[in-house]
Design a protein around this motif. Structure first.
Motif, PDB file in Angstrom:
ATOM      1  N   LEU A  13      47.367  53.862  45.479  1.00  0.00           N
ATOM      2  CA  LEU A  13      46.876  53.548  44.123  1.00  0.00           C
ATOM      3  C   LEU A  13      46.505  54.820  43.368  1.00  0.00           C
ATOM      4  O   LEU A  13      46.672  54.901  42.159  1.00  0.00           O
ATOM      5  CB  LEU A  13      45.647  52.643  44.197  1.00  0.00           C
ATOM      6  N   GLY A  14      46.002  55.809  44.097  1.00  0.00           N
ATOM      7  CA  GLY A  14      45.572  57.046  43.452  1.00  0.00           C
ATOM      8  C   GLY A  14      46.722  57.923  42.988  1.00  0.00           C
ATOM      9  O   GLY A  14      46.534  58.841  42.196  1.00  0.00           O
ATOM     10  N   ARG A  15      47.931  57.647  43.460  1.00  0.00           N
ATOM     11  CA  ARG A  15      49.054  58.527  43.118  1.00  0.00           C
ATOM     12  C   ARG A  15      49.681  58.167  41.788  1.00  0.00           C
ATOM     13  O   ARG A  15      50.454  58.941  41.235  1.00  0.00           O
ATOM     14  CB  ARG A  15      50.124  58.475  44.208  1.00  0.00           C
ATOM     15  N   GLY A  16      49.357  56.944  41.293  1.00  0.00           N
ATOM     16  CA  GLY A  16      49.796  56.584  39.953  1.00  0.00           C
ATOM     17  C   GLY A  16      51.262  56.221  39.819  1.00  0.00           C
ATOM     18  O   GLY A  16      51.818  56.295  38.735  1.00  0.00           O
ATOM     19  N   ASN A  17      51.897  55.802  40.906  1.00  0.00           N
ATOM     20  CA  ASN A  17      53.256  55.277  40.795  1.00  0.00           C
ATOM     21  C   ASN A  17      53.167  53.845  40.264  1.00  0.00           C
ATOM     22  O   ASN A  17      52.515  52.991  40.859  1.00  0.00           O
ATOM     23  CB  ASN A  17      53.942  55.299  42.166  1.00  0.00           C
ATOM     24  N   ARG A  18      53.811  53.570  39.123  1.00  0.00           N
ATOM     25  CA  ARG A  18      53.558  52.298  38.438  1.00  0.00           C
ATOM     26  C   ARG A  18      54.033  51.095  39.234  1.00  0.00           C
ATOM     27  O   ARG A  18      53.337  50.087  39.301  1.00  0.00           O
ATOM     28  CB  ARG A  18      54.199  52.306  37.053  1.00  0.00           C
ATOM     29  N   ARG A  64      48.175  45.963  43.202  1.00  0.00           N
ATOM     30  CA  ARG A  64      47.231  45.194  42.385  1.00  0.00           C
ATOM     31  C   ARG A  64      47.500  43.694  42.517  1.00  0.00           C
ATOM     32  O   ARG A  64      46.570  42.889  42.616  1.00  0.00           O
ATOM     33  CB  ARG A  64      47.290  45.625  40.920  1.00  0.00           C
ATOM     34  N   SER A  65      48.773  43.309  42.538  1.00  0.00           N
ATOM     35  CA  SER A  65      49.104  41.882  42.689  1.00  0.00           C
ATOM     36  C   SER A  65      48.602  41.372  44.038  1.00  0.00           C
ATOM     37  O   SER A  65      48.019  40.283  44.122  1.00  0.00           O
ATOM     38  CB  SER A  65      50.611  41.647  42.607  1.00  0.00           C
TER      39      SER A  65
END
Lengths: 243, 220, 216
Positions: free
Chosen positions: B43-48, B55-56
């Motif tokens: 989550l911290g790496r910001g890959n969408r 998140r889902s």
């Protein structure tokens, strides 16, 4: 050849141009004091030299190598350049000994058994040998800042950067930190410091740089700069910082 | 009249049940911790795409009852060829359940560390993983230790829902003994006591571990 | 065996009303008790604090399932009475709400600075007035995100009433899955219904939390 060579440096944050066409040369053994109002770009300049910010134009060369936030070998470069911040940024979960020896051990500079000796040497330089087992939280601000300096010294840097290192300290604790820096200067360390301490700039630095609106407005020998300022901006700055 | 005597015959069954409960909690606890750590780091790496996926996963787990999660894994996955016996199905379901909560807890812990600490680590010439392991990890762990351990206590108690698919943990044992002895009150009083003791034991253990692991003084 | 159809959806709709009924009853009866429990936990009279702390250890130390079985099954058997299912299940969730919500509110009350009580006392307010007009509004604001979070926990928790055969949403799903042999379809629908109810609440809780942190 100069140790630090900055040519036509440009740095922007979005649309805001923080550093505009700055050029600066620092020789081996120089003590350069950067002064100026907050927002003049002086801290950003230091951060650029350490590769903490990427740059939008010009170049920074240190020891013959081009520096940028995306350079190859940034890690190794940073092992040769120490930086001390306004907020000491000691690691709260390590005692003084571990704070000082963490980087030399992890980067393979020394083996664990020699670590204590190294820490003792660095801490002696900043006069805090007796605090080697203390936790950061048990130290005063001035002591924490001196440990932060010792932590950099343990890496045996060729260049030290100081970013307003006395600004967060209570007035009575400023002196002990400045004294350590003065000792380091006397031993020949090359230092670039952003500071509000005019007396320190006058007495210790051999070069003063006045930054204004992202540019180097004036630079020269401290006596000349602070005794006989050429521009009205520097005159105003000096008289305002006296009060 | 209270009469615990008929329960003595089932001493072994109760012990078996306790061990299975502990086993479930520890397996799901450790696996969920690992899962949560990985998800929090991703989550911290910001890959969408990866963020959307994680998140889902978190939202689905957080907003549906764990009982249904266990049903779906136990009854539904065999349809696509994944056949888990009750214990394994429960372990998988509880791992996914715990992992979702742990992800959010760990993420908040990592975000609680000031950027300046990370920067100081980089400025000393440390590599990214060294900054994480030596500079960020322990202070972050200290900040989230209370929520992490409370979440584990909830997991320990939550293992009881494995009885819905007849995994033979403590609650299931209670139902079995109850149906043979008809001493409902005594059976449920006994296992309630056992759960309370397990919870107290873990709280004490966590307290001791916390005291040992987080000894540095902090500003108040 | 029969195929999944309208009859199942109608059953879900009915069962869903029972889920909501359980939640509403637990909140209506449990919230005042929660307030009382929070007051016991911060009472100036030490034995009350100890007793309430011990009670908390027990209720937070047993699975919600055990609480349900105890009240629905074990206690009536022991006393030789029969409790109507709705009453027994409601009692269990009310107790659950009183303790868990009460503990959240205690946290809120204790997060309000001590000096606020003193300031109110200096204005000549009585103990109840201090609490009612000065402490409670601040405590409520602090405890609101966690309270909404608990509501989600309660809604999901009512699914456990299925164990005593009380026909709420999850139990209806079990029956339908057994009758139609289509667990994937059935449980997905049931899960989706819970999700539609819980997701907005979870988001609300997060937003309140963020606003609270931002305000500090």
């Amino acid at each position: 050849m100069a140790l630090v060579e900055i040519k036509n440096l440009r740095k922007t944050f979005g649309k805001l141009e923080v550093i505009k066409d700055v050029s600066l040369t620092v020789e081996q053994g120089d003590i350069v004091a950067i002064i100026g109002r907050s927002g003049s770009g002086k801290s950003t300049l230091l951060r650029c030299i350490n590769g903490l910010e990427d740059i939008q134009g010009g170049s920074i060369t240190v020891g013959g190598r081009d520096v940028s936030a995306k350079m190859a070998g940034l890690k190794e470069y940073r092992q040769r350049v120490g930086i001390v911040f306004q907020q000491f940024n000691l690691f709260p979960h390590m005692n003084v000994l571990k704070n000082v020896t963490l980087a030399p051990i992890l980067t393979g500079k020394i083996k664990k058994p020699q670590a204590r000796k190294l820490a003792e040497d660095s801490l002696t330089t900043v006069g805090l040998l007796d605090k080697i087992e203390a936790w950061p939280e048990q130290l005063s601000g001035g002591q924490q800042q001196r440990v932060a300096i010792a932590r950099c010294l343990a890496m045996k840097p060729e260049l030290m950067l100081f970013d307003e290192v006395t600004s967060a300290l209570d007035p009575e604790l400023v002196g002990e930190v400045l004294k350590v820096m003065e000792d380091m200067a006397r031993q020949g360390m090359t230092m670039i410091l952003v500071t509000h301490e005019m007396n320190f700039a006058r007495n210790v630095a051999n070069k003063v740089v006045f930054m204004h609106h992202g540019r180097i407005w004036e630079q020269g020998h401290p006596d000349q700069m602070l005794g006989d300022p050429q521009t009205p901006e520097l005159q105003a700055f000096i008289s305002s910082s006296r009060t | 009249m209270l009469n615990f005597r008929p329960l003595w015959r089932y001493e072994d069954a109760f012990i078996e049940g306790i061990l299975t409960t502990l086993e479930l909690a520890l397996i799901a606890g450790l696996a969920g911790l690992a899962l949560g750590l990985v998800c929090a780091l991703v989550l911290g790496r910001g890959n969408r795409a990866a963020n959307l996926l994680i998140r889902s996963y978190i939202e689905i787990i957080r907003n549906t009852p764990p009982v249904l999660q266990i049903f779906i894994i136990f009854f539904v996955l065999p349809r696509i060829g994944l056949r888990f016996p009750p214990f394994e199905a429960a372990a998988v379901a509880l791992t996914l359940y715990f992992g979702a909560f742990v992800t959010e807890i760990i993420r908040s812990g990592l975000d609680s560390i000031p950027k300046a600490q990370v920067e100081a680590g980089h400025c000393l010439g440390l590599a990214g993983w060294q900054v994480f392991a030596h500079v960020v990890l322990m202070p972050a762990m200290r900040n989230i230790y209370p929520s992490l351990t409370s979440q584990f206590i909830l997991l320990l108690l939550g293992t009881s829902i494995a009885s819905f698919i007849s995994a033979e943990e403590l609650f299931h044992t209670a139902a079995v003994v109850d149906s043979r002895t008809f001493r409902s009150f005594e059976v449920y009083a006994l296992i309630s006591g056992i759960y309370v003791l397990m919870v107290i034991a873990f709280r004490l253990l966590f307290f001791a571990i916390g005291r040992l692991a987080f000894r540095w003084p902090v500003a108040r | 065996m029969r195929t999944f159809g309208t009859i199942d959806l109608l059953a879900f709709a009915t069962a869903f009303q029972y889920t909501i009924l359980l939640v509403v009853l637990a909140l209506i009866i449990g919230a005042p008790l929660a307030l009382g429990f929070a007051m016991l936990r911060v009472s100036r009279f030490a034995p009350l604090r100890w007793l309430s702390a011990a009670f908390l250890q027990v209720i937070q130390g047993v699975p919600l399932l055990a609480l349900l079985m105890f009240i629905y099954f074990a206690l009536p058997t022991f006393l030789g009475i029969r409790l109507p299912p709705l009453l027994a299940v409601t009692a269990a969730f009310t107790l659950y709400t009183a303790v868990f919500l009460g503990e959240i509110w205690r946290g809120g009350i204790e997060a309000v600075k001590r000096t606020q009580w003193e300031a109110a006392a200096c204005l000549g307010l009585g103990a109840w007035q201090q609490f009612r007009h000065v402490i409670a509004p601040q405590a409520l604001k602090i405890a609101l995100p966690a309270s909404v979070g608990f509501l989600v926990q309660l809604i999901k928790g009512t699914s456990l009433a299925a164990i005593v055969g009380f026909i709420e949403l999850t139990r209806a799903g079990q029956l339908s899955a057994a009758a139609t042999l289509q667990p994937l379809l059935v449980y997905s629908i049931i899960a989706a219904i819970y999700f539609v109810v819980c997701f907005p609440l979870t988001q609300l809780s997060r937003r309140l939390e963020a606003r609270l942190n931002g305000a500090r």
